[in-house]
Motif scaffolding. Structure first.
Motif, PDB file in Angstrom:
ATOM      1  N   LEU A  77      15.337  -1.484 -26.929  1.00 36.49           N
ATOM      2  CA  LEU A  77      16.154  -0.203 -27.015  1.00 36.49           C
ATOM      3  C   LEU A  77      16.489   0.228 -25.694  1.00 36.49           C
ATOM      4  CD1 LEU A  77      16.801   2.576 -28.624  1.00 36.49           C
ATOM      5  CD2 LEU A  77      14.619   3.369 -27.884  1.00 36.49           C
ATOM      6  N   VAL A  78      17.809   0.243 -25.355  1.00 37.37           N
ATOM      7  CA  VAL A  78      18.528   0.355 -24.076  1.00 37.37           C
ATOM      8  C   VAL A  78      19.322   1.573 -23.894  1.00 37.37           C
ATOM      9  CG1 VAL A  78      20.213  -0.518 -22.464  1.00 37.37           C
ATOM     10  CG2 VAL A  78      18.472  -2.133 -23.995  1.00 37.37           C
ATOM     11  N   ALA A  79      19.368   2.424 -22.665  1.00 38.42           N
ATOM     12  CA  ALA A  79      19.894   3.498 -22.655  1.00 38.42           C
ATOM     13  C   ALA A  79      21.137   3.361 -21.555  1.00 38.42           C
ATOM     14  CB  ALA A  79      19.188   4.677 -22.101  1.00 38.42           C
ATOM     15  N   THR A  80      22.124   4.010 -21.645  1.00 36.76           N
ATOM     16  CA  THR A  80      23.383   4.168 -20.447  1.00 36.76           C
ATOM     17  C   THR A  80      23.563   5.587 -20.355  1.00 36.76           C
ATOM     18  OG1 THR A  80      25.216   2.948 -19.610  1.00 36.76           O
ATOM     19  CG2 THR A  80      25.063   3.598 -21.988  1.00 36.76           C
TER      20      THR A  80
ATOM     21  N   GLN B 228      24.429  -6.319 -29.093  1.00 43.46           N
ATOM     22  CA  GLN B 228      23.364  -7.092 -28.858  1.00 43.46           C
ATOM     23  C   GLN B 228      21.887  -6.593 -28.852  1.00 43.46           C
ATOM     24  OE1 GLN B 228      24.423 -10.092 -25.584  1.00 43.46           O
ATOM     25  NE2 GLN B 228      26.308  -8.937 -25.344  1.00 43.46           N
ATOM     26  N   VAL B 229      21.734  -5.205 -28.908  1.00 41.22           N
ATOM     27  CA  VAL B 229      20.439  -4.619 -28.672  1.00 41.22           C
ATOM     28  C   VAL B 229      19.785  -4.077 -30.007  1.00 41.22           C
ATOM     29  CG1 VAL B 229      20.716  -4.077 -26.243  1.00 41.22           C
ATOM     30  CG2 VAL B 229      21.425  -2.482 -27.941  1.00 41.22           C
ATOM     31  N   ARG B 230      18.796  -3.628 -30.169  1.00 45.50           N
ATOM     32  CA  ARG B 230      18.285  -3.017 -31.316  1.00 45.50           C
ATOM     33  C   ARG B 230      18.944  -1.603 -31.622  1.00 45.50           C
ATOM     34  NH1 ARG B 230      12.153  -3.648 -31.865  1.00 45.50           N
ATOM     35  NH2 ARG B 230      12.558  -5.471 -33.105  1.00 45.50           N
ATOM     36  N   ASN B 231      19.151  -0.946 -30.214  1.00 40.55           N
ATOM     37  CA  ASN B 231      19.840   0.290 -30.448  1.00 40.55           C
ATOM     38  C   ASN B 231      20.278   0.604 -29.205  1.00 40.55           C
ATOM     39  OD1 ASN B 231      21.512   2.323 -31.650  1.00 40.55           O
ATOM     40  ND2 ASN B 231      20.043   2.519 -33.431  1.00 40.55           N
ATOM     41  N   LEU B 232      20.930   1.655 -28.853  1.00 37.25           N
ATOM     42  CA  LEU B 232      21.424   2.165 -27.632  1.00 37.25           C
ATOM     43  C   LEU B 232      21.341   3.823 -27.638  1.00 37.25           C
ATOM     44  CD1 LEU B 232      22.789   1.006 -25.357  1.00 37.25           C
ATOM     45  CD2 LEU B 232      25.020   1.639 -26.135  1.00 37.25           C
ATOM     46  N   ARG B 233      20.946   4.219 -26.404  1.00 31.83           N
ATOM     47  CA  ARG B 233      20.820   5.592 -26.169  1.00 31.83           C
ATOM     48  C   ARG B 233      21.630   6.174 -25.225  1.00 31.83           C
ATOM     49  NH1 ARG B 233      19.750   5.132 -30.676  1.00 31.83           N
ATOM     50  NH2 ARG B 233      17.376   5.376 -31.848  1.00 31.83           N
ATOM     51  N   VAL B 234      22.278   7.251 -25.307  1.00 29.86           N
ATOM     52  CA  VAL B 234      22.911   8.184 -24.216  1.00 29.86           C
ATOM     53  C   VAL B 234      22.498   9.395 -24.272  1.00 29.86           C
ATOM     54  CG1 VAL B 234      25.136   8.519 -23.115  1.00 29.86           C
ATOM     55  CG2 VAL B 234      24.864   6.415 -24.535  1.00 29.86           C
ATOM     56  N   ALA B 235      21.514   9.839 -23.447  1.00 28.39           N
ATOM     57  CA  ALA B 235      20.905  11.211 -23.571  1.00 28.39           C
ATOM     58  C   ALA B 235      21.278  12.080 -22.510  1.00 28.39           C
ATOM     59  CB  ALA B 235      19.449  11.198 -23.733  1.00 28.39           C
ATOM     60  N   GLY B 236      21.746  11.535 -21.418  1.00 28.02           N
ATOM     61  CA  GLY B 236      22.431  12.344 -20.343  1.00 28.02           C
ATOM     62  C   GLY B 236      21.640  12.745 -19.150  1.00 28.02           C
ATOM     63  N   SER B 237      20.596  11.888 -18.812  1.00 27.36           N
ATOM     64  CA  SER B 237      19.838  12.259 -17.656  1.00 27.36           C
ATOM     65  C   SER B 237      19.426  10.989 -17.107  1.00 27.36           C
ATOM     66  CB  SER B 237      18.634  13.264 -17.669  1.00 27.36           C
ATOM     67  OG  SER B 237      17.932  13.086 -16.750  1.00 27.36           O
ATOM     68  N   ALA B 238      20.249  10.491 -15.947  1.00 30.04           N
ATOM     69  CA  ALA B 238      19.788   9.109 -15.663  1.00 30.04           C
ATOM     70  C   ALA B 238      18.115   8.925 -15.233  1.00 30.04           C
ATOM     71  CB  ALA B 238      20.583   8.637 -14.554  1.00 30.04           C
TER      72      ALA B 238
END
Length: 284
Positions: free
Chosen positions: A172-175, A198-208
């Motif tokens: 589970l990867v974020a950007t 390529q990943v299980r899922n991707l998250r973009v939540a808005g705080s690095a």
């Protein structure tokens, strides 16, 4: 706290105590302003917002830190002109100071403005260019992430460890979506297009900062983003490293305060992630 003020020589534990105190007080004050800010302005782009709450939080943190350590230097997001060139210049003028506090008073201002509960206060202390204390406080969840160089990283007082996923397909990867629409955003979108399948899922939540803290806590396998600043990354980088993870630039070179294109991970799938970004022309 009163005992720490009286110490003629202040050690790293006191540095950490002050960072925690500043982050907690600022975070609690920020939450009292949720839905009640009075001014909203654009900085570098429509993705880059600032309110009087950002500025008030930074003023509070700066005042508290300099009360304890008046000879220390301070780099805060709201004290720097908008845009990557100004950010780079501001860091270069201070990065060799003996002690430099690096602060993002609200990382995730857009979320704060929309009352989306994913924003944080990020405070780091660098000694001669090396981060030695990192604190990220999420006031919505009352979660405090703390790291000291060589002493581990903690949340809720418990030691953090990165996750165990070995490959991208299990991760589970974020950007993020960068504020720089001319360069960083298009590059990052290339990465999204390449990595998402390529990943299980991707998250973009808005705080690095919180994405980095979540990598450290094992909640995310990895995180990458193009065009970030020192105040977005400094505290989170130490959290990840002290939790057993890995932080580099997108070409795989070791993290330092000047890194703007970052990859943070549990270490196991790090090379696979950087390779995927490089192959897609998404490394910046």
């Amino acid at each position: 706290m009163s005992e720490q003020r009286n110490e003629p020589v202040v050690g790293s534990k006191s540095f950490t105590a002050v960072a925690i105190n500043c982050a907690a007080k600022a975070g609690q004050w920020i939450n009292t302003k949720l839905g009640a800010y009075s001014s909203l302005n654009l900085k570098y782009s429509s993705h880059d917002l600032v309110t009087e709450v950002d500025k008030g939080s930074e003023k509070m943190i700066r005042s508290l830190i300099l009360t304890h350590f008046p000879t220390h230097s301070f780099l805060g997001e709201e004290g720097v002109e908008a845009g990557p060139e100004a950010s780079t210049k501001a860091l270069e003028s201070l990065r060799d100071e003996e002690y430099l506090w690096i602060v993002d008073p609200i990382d995730g201002t857009t979320n704060f403005v929309h009352e989306f509960p994913y924003y944080a206060v990020s405070i780091a202390l660098a000694h001669k260019g090396e981060v030695i204390v990192g604190v990220i406080y999420d006031p919505t969840r009352d979660e405090l992430f703390v790291a000291e160089k060589g002493k581990g990283a903690y949340v809720h007082g418990k030691r953090m460890l990165v996750s165990k996923e070995q490959t991208l397909r299990d991760s589970l990867v974020a950007t993020g979506f960068p504020a720089d629409h001319q360069y960083a955003l298009p590059v990052n979108l290339k990465g999204v297009q390449a990595v998402a399948p390529q990943v299980r899922n991707l998250r973009v939540a808005g705080s690095a900062a919180l994405h980095m803290a979540y990598v450290a806590a094992g909640r995310l396998s990895g995180f990458w983003e193009i065009g970030l600043n020192s105040w977005d990354l400094a505290a989170g980088a130490l959290l990840v490293q002290e939790s057993g993870g890995k932080v580099t630039d997108t070409s795989g070179q070791p993290y330092h305060l000047g890194v703007r294109n970052v990859v943070a991970s549990n270490g196991h799938m790090h090379d696979e992630l950087t390779a995927a970004l490089g192959k897609a022309g998404a490394a910046g």
